[in-house]
Design a protein around this motif. Structure first.
Motif, PDB file in Angstrom:
ATOM      1  N   LEU A  66      64.002  52.327  45.364  1.00 41.03           N
ATOM      2  CA  LEU A  66      63.355  51.115  44.438  1.00 41.03           C
ATOM      3  C   LEU A  66      63.498  49.836  46.154  1.00 41.03           C
ATOM      4  O   LEU A  66      62.716  49.050  46.361  1.00 41.03           O
ATOM      5  CB  LEU A  66      63.715  50.912  43.727  1.00 41.03           C
ATOM      6  N   ASN A  67      65.014  49.965  46.726  1.00 37.92           N
ATOM      7  CA  ASN A  67      65.466  49.090  47.612  1.00 37.92           C
ATOM      8  C   ASN A  67      64.600  48.765  48.361  1.00 37.92           C
ATOM      9  O   ASN A  67      63.815  47.505  49.008  1.00 37.92           O
ATOM     10  CB  ASN A  67      66.789  48.373  47.096  1.00 37.92           C
ATOM     11  N   GLU A  68      64.542  50.184  48.986  1.00 39.64           N
ATOM     12  CA  GLU A  68      63.977  50.175  50.331  1.00 39.64           C
ATOM     13  C   GLU A  68      62.225  50.015  49.845  1.00 39.64           C
ATOM     14  O   GLU A  68      61.648  49.512  50.738  1.00 39.64           O
ATOM     15  CB  GLU A  68      64.008  51.664  50.529  1.00 39.64           C
ATOM     16  N   HIS A  69      62.249  50.520  49.164  1.00 37.01           N
ATOM     17  CA  HIS A  69      60.812  50.790  48.674  1.00 37.01           C
ATOM     18  C   HIS A  69      59.986  49.318  48.649  1.00 37.01           C
ATOM     19  O   HIS A  69      59.005  48.487  49.013  1.00 37.01           O
ATOM     20  CB  HIS A  69      60.024  51.401  47.595  1.00 37.01           C
ATOM     21  N   SER A  70      60.929  48.364  47.710  1.00 36.29           N
ATOM     22  CA  SER A  70      60.054  47.162  47.867  1.00 36.29           C
ATOM     23  C   SER A  70      60.401  46.180  49.038  1.00 36.29           C
ATOM     24  O   SER A  70      59.376  45.123  48.857  1.00 36.29           O
ATOM     25  CB  SER A  70      61.326  46.563  46.622  1.00 36.29           C
ATOM     26  N   SER A  71      61.171  46.381  50.308  1.00 31.44           N
ATOM     27  CA  SER A  71      60.798  45.741  50.636  1.00 31.44           C
ATOM     28  C   SER A  71      59.841  45.690  52.189  1.00 31.44           C
ATOM     29  O   SER A  71      59.288  44.793  52.501  1.00 31.44           O
ATOM     30  CB  SER A  71      62.181  45.485  51.879  1.00 31.44           C
ATOM     31  N   ARG A  72      58.961  46.548  51.385  1.00 33.10           N
ATOM     32  CA  ARG A  72      57.997  47.426  52.352  1.00 33.10           C
ATOM     33  C   ARG A  72      56.846  47.248  51.720  1.00 33.10           C
ATOM     34  O   ARG A  72      55.850  47.446  52.147  1.00 33.10           O
ATOM     35  CB  ARG A  72      58.529  49.260  52.306  1.00 33.10           C
ATOM     36  N   SER A  73      56.752  46.696  50.709  1.00 36.88           N
ATOM     37  CA  SER A  73      55.285  46.179  49.356  1.00 36.88           C
ATOM     38  C   SER A  73      56.002  45.239  48.977  1.00 36.88           C
ATOM     39  O   SER A  73      56.303  44.126  49.256  1.00 36.88           O
ATOM     40  CB  SER A  73      55.938  47.140  48.561  1.00 36.88           C
ATOM     41  N   HIS A  74      53.959  44.945  49.243  1.00 38.89           N
ATOM     42  CA  HIS A  74      54.051  43.234  48.072  1.00 38.89           C
ATOM     43  C   HIS A  74      53.972  43.503  46.914  1.00 38.89           C
ATOM     44  O   HIS A  74      53.756  44.457  46.613  1.00 38.89           O
ATOM     45  CB  HIS A  74      52.606  42.468  48.494  1.00 38.89           C
ATOM     46  N   ALA A  75      54.520  42.505  46.123  1.00 36.81           N
ATOM     47  CA  ALA A  75      54.676  43.147  44.934  1.00 36.81           C
ATOM     48  C   ALA A  75      53.709  41.422  44.370  1.00 36.81           C
ATOM     49  O   ALA A  75      54.263  40.548  44.322  1.00 36.81           O
ATOM     50  CB  ALA A  75      55.822  43.397  44.071  1.00 36.81           C
ATOM     51  N   LEU A  76      52.952  41.272  43.144  1.00 36.33           N
ATOM     52  CA  LEU A  76      51.707  40.745  42.584  1.00 36.33           C
ATOM     53  C   LEU A  76      52.436  40.813  41.059  1.00 36.33           C
ATOM     54  O   LEU A  76      52.110  41.769  40.142  1.00 36.33           O
ATOM     55  CB  LEU A  76      50.697  40.990  42.866  1.00 36.33           C
ATOM     56  N   LEU A  77      52.889  39.522  40.895  1.00 34.50           N
ATOM     57  CA  LEU A  77      52.559  39.409  38.848  1.00 34.50           C
ATOM     58  C   LEU A  77      51.796  38.058  39.122  1.00 34.50           C
ATOM     59  O   LEU A  77      51.609  36.759  39.701  1.00 34.50           O
ATOM     60  CB  LEU A  77      53.718  39.029  38.388  1.00 34.50           C
ATOM     61  N   ILE A  78      50.008  38.880  38.166  1.00 33.19           N
ATOM     62  CA  ILE A  78      48.828  37.723  38.463  1.00 33.19           C
ATOM     63  C   ILE A  78      48.339  37.118  36.770  1.00 33.19           C
ATOM     64  O   ILE A  78      48.801  38.349  35.967  1.00 33.19           O
ATOM     65  CB  ILE A  78      47.638  38.553  38.632  1.00 33.19           C
ATOM     66  N   ILE A  79      49.317  35.408  36.334  1.00 25.91           N
ATOM     67  CA  ILE A  79      48.864  35.440  35.529  1.00 25.91           C
ATOM     68  C   ILE A  79      47.740  34.902  35.313  1.00 25.91           C
ATOM     69  O   ILE A  79      47.262  34.075  35.615  1.00 25.91           O
ATOM     70  CB  ILE A  79      50.454  34.505  35.612  1.00 25.91           C
ATOM     71  N   THR A  80      47.270  35.238  33.995  1.00 32.43           N
ATOM     72  CA  THR A  80      45.888  34.600  34.068  1.00 32.43           C
ATOM     73  C   THR A  80      45.733  33.655  32.730  1.00 32.43           C
ATOM     74  O   THR A  80      45.720  34.315  31.550  1.00 32.43           O
ATOM     75  CB  THR A  80      44.268  35.750  33.508  1.00 32.43           C
ATOM     76  N   VAL A  81      45.284  31.811  32.706  1.00 34.24           N
ATOM     77  CA  VAL A  81      45.613  31.455  31.329  1.00 34.24           C
ATOM     78  C   VAL A  81      44.063  30.916  31.231  1.00 34.24           C
ATOM     79  O   VAL A  81      42.969  30.773  32.041  1.00 34.24           O
ATOM     80  CB  VAL A  81      45.773  30.671  32.364  1.00 34.24           C
ATOM     81  N   ARG A  82      43.508  31.170  30.136  1.00 32.29           N
ATOM     82  CA  ARG A  82      42.124  31.113  29.753  1.00 32.29           C
ATOM     83  C   ARG A  82      42.118  30.480  29.011  1.00 32.29           C
ATOM     84  O   ARG A  82      42.756  30.234  27.820  1.00 32.29           O
ATOM     85  CB  ARG A  82      41.249  32.126  29.363  1.00 32.29           C
ATOM     86  N   GLY A  83      41.707  28.890  28.920  1.00 32.35           N
ATOM     87  CA  GLY A  83      41.362  28.051  27.680  1.00 32.35           C
ATOM     88  C   GLY A  83      39.966  27.500  27.044  1.00 32.35           C
ATOM     89  O   GLY A  83      38.843  27.491  28.219  1.00 32.35           O
ATOM     90  N   LEU A  84      40.641  26.967  25.947  1.00 33.10           N
ATOM     91  CA  LEU A  84      38.480  26.651  25.350  1.00 33.10           C
ATOM     92  C   LEU A  84      39.667  25.627  24.435  1.00 33.10           C
ATOM     93  O   LEU A  84      39.686  26.076  23.614  1.00 33.10           O
ATOM     94  CB  LEU A  84      38.206  27.827  24.272  1.00 33.10           C
ATOM     95  N   ASP A  85      38.019  24.449  24.772  1.00 35.18           N
ATOM     96  CA  ASP A  85      38.283  23.475  24.705  1.00 35.18           C
ATOM     97  C   ASP A  85      37.753  22.750  23.329  1.00 35.18           C
ATOM     98  O   ASP A  85      36.115  22.865  22.854  1.00 35.18           O
ATOM     99  CB  ASP A  85      37.982  21.751  25.192  1.00 35.18           C
ATOM    100  N   HIS A  86      38.450  22.729  21.454  1.00 35.68           N
ATOM    101  CA  HIS A  86      37.307  22.482  20.809  1.00 35.68           C
ATOM    102  C   HIS A  86      36.251  22.322  20.059  1.00 35.68           C
ATOM    103  O   HIS A  86      34.880  22.139  20.167  1.00 35.68           O
ATOM    104  CB  HIS A  86      38.070  23.048  18.853  1.00 35.68           C
ATOM    105  N   SER A  87      36.954  20.696  20.698  1.00 34.76           N
ATOM    106  CA  SER A  87      35.569  19.501  21.109  1.00 34.76           C
ATOM    107  C   SER A  87      34.348  19.232  21.706  1.00 34.76           C
ATOM    108  O   SER A  87      33.776  18.904  21.339  1.00 34.76           O
ATOM    109  CB  SER A  87      36.638  18.412  21.334  1.00 34.76           C
ATOM    110  N   THR A  88      35.000  20.043  22.412  1.00 36.26           N
ATOM    111  CA  THR A  88      33.696  19.910  23.670  1.00 36.26           C
ATOM    112  C   THR A  88      32.957  21.315  24.240  1.00 36.26           C
ATOM    113  O   THR A  88      31.660  21.008  24.802  1.00 36.26           O
ATOM    114  CB  THR A  88      34.465  19.643  25.860  1.00 36.26           C
ATOM    115  N   GLY A  89      33.877  22.046  23.762  1.00 39.94           N
ATOM    116  CA  GLY A  89      33.390  23.693  24.257  1.00 39.94           C
ATOM    117  C   GLY A  89      33.620  23.968  24.985  1.00 39.94           C
ATOM    118  O   GLY A  89      32.836  25.330  25.858  1.00 39.94           O
TER     119      GLY A  89
END
Ligand code: ADP
Ligand code: ADP
Ligand code: MG
Length: 764
Positions: A578-601
């Motif tokens: 794992l150590n060897e592998h991880s140093s040879r690859s890019h690891a991505l954590l993608i967090i998506t935040v979706r919001g909706l405003d009640h008052s304005t839509g």
């Protein structure tokens, strides 16, 4: 004597009459109480009539019979009188008895009245007794007078007797004288004869005078007898009078005794009654006092109540009156008010509606303005920022010279770092430098503004760059006890979302991917080996998406941990080291935040890309073969492409070569536009790593110091130097192509950049 007798009779009659009057009065007083008293009265009346008759009879008899008969008659009358008196006494006794009988049932509240009556009667009786006494005194006076007169008459009688005796003596003396004279004369013949003759003449005369005086004497003697009789009569009369007086006195005494007794009785009764009365009064008084006390207490309470209540009552009354008035006027007022209110409310609603619309419009505009301002601020700060983090010396660095510390810091400037390389100190200026002792917390504090902007709908990329073992994974993932940016960012997002929950609905989802040898793999998918493609959104928005990339919705720290664990498991299963592998690859954590405003839509979508890049160390050209070389080439290519893209973005080139690598292509929408990028350059302080450290820092400084502006934009049209170009570059001499005209010194470079910036600012 007759006259005095008549007078006495009269007196007696008067007394009787008075007595009768008294009786009458008495009977009259008792009349209404006693029926028998009436009878007695009538009896008394008849007796009185009889008495009158007798009196008349007395006078008649007196005129008819004279002295001795009158005496007899008088005796009779006296006896009659006595009888009558006895009768009267009996009557009185009866009367008293009756009175006593009447007095006996004395009880209750009648006592007082009776008492008063008794007192009145007593006083009357006393008065009567007083009168009687006065009369008695009168009678006694009269008796005295009569006695006096009698004494006078006796005196006179004595005088007349003495006179008569004198006369007799005188006459007898004269007779003796005369006889002497006669004798003498006889002795003296002639003369004596003459004298005798004269004496004889004279003797006839004397004889006549003697006769006369003898008749007179006779008459006087008769008169004396008569007088004596009268005297006797008078004495008798006096005696009877005295007797009568004594009787009367006895009667009076009796009356008085009776009166005394009645008085005593009455007094006793009165006393008893008084006592009773007093007792009753006392009892009543004590009871009354007790009651009074209670009443007083009540009264006091009531009074205080009243006192406190009075103002309240007043105000209440006032209120009540005003309320009454209001109530009276209320329906009309209500209707009027309702009408007005309805109109007003309608108007107000209309106004509020329009105001609301206006406000909403303004709010939207302000929101856009704020976003723009924020953008401006961030842009002023720089959309692309470069931090440096130096890890502490570890055991793996070994011991001795090789593990010596080659990195030093500026105490006054936290953006400067000095590296001792081959005996020369090279200084680098970044946006911020974290020394080895900087904690994960401190590092995250500098990053957190970037993370939160993702809630506002910005795309953010955080890269960890550096040679293997420089601390990239430590910074991004951290340890279980001391988590890195990944976990902290998600925690921050959760708390931010919670605090905005009143106005906004947010959903946070997470994807994890790996780029190894230019191929993209889903670390959360069921088929981790499957290679994923990056495609353009068919809606023409220019957005990219990865079909088949798993996205987990997360709501808590537990969810995150599960996701990370799952990702690790996936990553570990498909490689042996794992150590060897991880140093040879890019690891991505993608967090998506979706919001909706009640008052304005209003809808927002922000993406936070946390990238743990592959190791940036150079692989020796001759030393690397086969897969190792391929890996190195891929890593080099992708890191170079990242550098190119960042450079192109910062220098605002028309073309940004996103497609040159999978990494830049995947992160295209998070690198362009208003997106924010942070490059965390990790370095090792160890002496043995100085050349790699130097390379990393040069990369960092180049990324950072790319200046925007007409000169640099034109000048920097050439591509970003590849990792190969960097290889063998010596500090101070290595300069990217097209930058030859500028000083290669990093310090000078940033100085020039500042001057350009100043120029730009002054030229407006
Ligand atoms: P414009 O895009 O309006 O020409 P610049 O790109 O020159 O503005 O940036 C505005 C300011 O922000 C400049 O003073 C620049 O030095 C600074 N800046 C921009 N990006 C960075 C960065 N990555 N690091 C440090 N400073 C930066
Ligand atoms: P990379 O991911 O760049 O290969 P790692 O994050 O695996 O490097 O770090 C290598 C070693 O150094 C690890 O044992 C890690 O715990 C340690 N390390 C890295 N940075 C720090 C730091 N700031 N403080 C303490 N230990 C660190
Ligand atoms: Mg690592």
């Amino acid at each position: 004597v007759m006259a005095s007798m008549a007078h006495l009779q009269e007196e007696k009659l008067r007394l009787q009459e008075e007595l009768l009057g008294l009786q009458e009065k008495l009977t009259a007083r008792e009349n209404d109480e006693l029926s028998r008293s009436l009878q007695l009265q009538s009896q008394v009346e008849t007796l009185k009539a009889k008495l009158l008759e007798q009196a008349q009879e007395i006078s008649r008899l007196r005129s008819e019979l004279g002295g001795t008969d009158a005496e007899k008659h008088r005796d009779l009358l006296v006896a009659e009188n006595e009888r009558l008196r006895q009768e009267m006494k009996a009557c009185e006794g009866e009367l008293r008895e009756l009175r006593r009988q009447q007095q006996v049932p004395c009880q209750g509240c009648a006592h007082l009245q009776e008492n008063a009556e008794l007192q009145e009667r007593m006083s009357q009786l006393q008065r009567e007794a007083e009168e009687m006494r006065a009369k008695l005194a009168e009678l006694e006076l009269e008796v005295q007078q009569k006695t006096n007169r009698l004494a006078e008459v006796e005196l006179r009688l004595k005088d007349s007797l003495a006179e008569r005796a004198e006369e007799e003596e005188r006459l007898s003396r004269r007779l003796r004288d005369s006889q002497e004279t006669i004798a003498s004369l006889k002795s003296q013949p002639q003369q004596i004869k003459y004298i005798i003759k004269t004496v004889e003449v004279e003797s006839a005369k004397a004889k006549q005078a003697l006769c006369e005086s003898q008749s007179r004497n006779q008459y006087l003697q008769e008169q004396v007898g008569m007088q004596r009789q009268v005297l006797k009569e008078m004495e008798q009369q006096l005696q009877s009078s005295q007797k009568t007086a004594a009787q009367l006195r006895a009667q009076i005494v009796m009356y008085e005794a009776e009166l005394e007794r009645a008085h005593g009785q009455m007094l006793e009764e009165m006393q008893a009654m008084e006592e009773e009365k007093n007792r009753a009064i006392e009892e009543a008084f004590s009871r009354a006092q007790v009651e009074m006390k209670a009443v007083h207490e009540n009264l006091a309470g009531v009074r205080t109540n009243l006192l406190t209540l009075q103002p309240a009552l007043r105000t209440l009354t006032h209120d009540y009156n005003s309320l009454k008035r209001q109530v009276r006027d209320f329906p009309l007022l209500l209707q009027e008010t309702l009408r007005n209110a309805r109109a007003e409310i309608g108007q107000a609603i209309e106004e509020v509606h329009s105001t609301n619309r206006e406000l909403l419009r303004k709010y939207r505009r302000e929101l856009q303005l704020r976003k723009k301002c924020h953008n401006e601020l961030v842009r002023l700060k720089g959309n692309i920022r470069v931090f440096g983090r130096v890890r502490p010396i570890t055991k793996e660095d070994g011991e001795g010279l090789e593990a010596a510390n080659a990195v030093t810091f500026d105490a006054d400037d936290d953006a400067v770092l000095h590296l001792l390389h081959k005996g020369k100190q090279v200084s680098f200026e970044l946006d911020k430098v974290f020394p080895p002792q900087a904690s994960q917390e401190e590092v995250f504090q500098e990053v957190q503004a970037l993370v939160t902007s993702c809630i506002d709908g910005y795309n953010v990329c955080i890269f960890a760059y550096g040679q293997t073992g420089a601390g990239k994974t430590y910074t991004m993932e951290g340890t279980a006890a001391n988590p890195g940016i990944n976990q902290r960012a998600l925690q921050l997002l959760f708390s931010e979302v919670r605090s905005k929950a009143a106005d906004w609905d947010y959903t946070i989802s997470v994807s994890a991917a790996e780029i190894y040898n230019e191929s993209l793999r889903d670390l959360l998918g069921k088929e981790p080996q499957e290679k994923l493609e990056i495609k353009l959104c068919p809606d023409g928005s220019g957005q990219l998406y990865v079909p088949g990339l798993t996205e987990f919705r997360v709501q808590s720290v537990e969810d995150i941990n599960k996701v990370f664990e799952f990702g690790h498991v996936n990553r570990a299963t498909e490689c042996t080291n794992l150590n060897e592998h991880s140093s040879r690859s890019h690891a991505l954590l993608i967090i998506t935040v979706r919001g909706l405003d009640h008052s304005t839509g209003l809808r927002t979508t922000g993406k936070l890309n946390l990238v743990d890049l592959a190791g940036s160390e150079r692989v020796g050209r001759s030393g690397a073969e086969g897969s190792r070389l391929r890996e190195a080439q891929h890593i080099n290519k992708s890191l170079s492409a990242l550098g190119d893209v960042i450079y192109a973005l910062r220098s605002r080139q028309g073309h940004v070569p996103f497609r040159n690598s999978k990494l830049t292509y995947l992160l295209q929408d998070s690198l362009s536009g208003d997106s924010k990028t942070l490059m965390m350059v990790q370095v090792s302080p160890a002496e043995k790593n100085t050349s790699e450290t130097l390379c990393s820092l040069k990369f960092a400084e180049r990324v950072r110091s790319v200046e925007l502006g007409p000169v640099s934009r034109k000048a920097e049209l050439a591509t970003w130097p590849s990792q190969e170009h960097l290889e063998g570059d010596s500090p101070g001499t290595a300069a990217p192509p097209g930058r030859g005209h500028t000083s290669s010194s990093p310090g000078q470079l940033s100085g020039r950049a500042a001057s350009i910036r100043r120029k730009l600012q002054t030229s407006g």
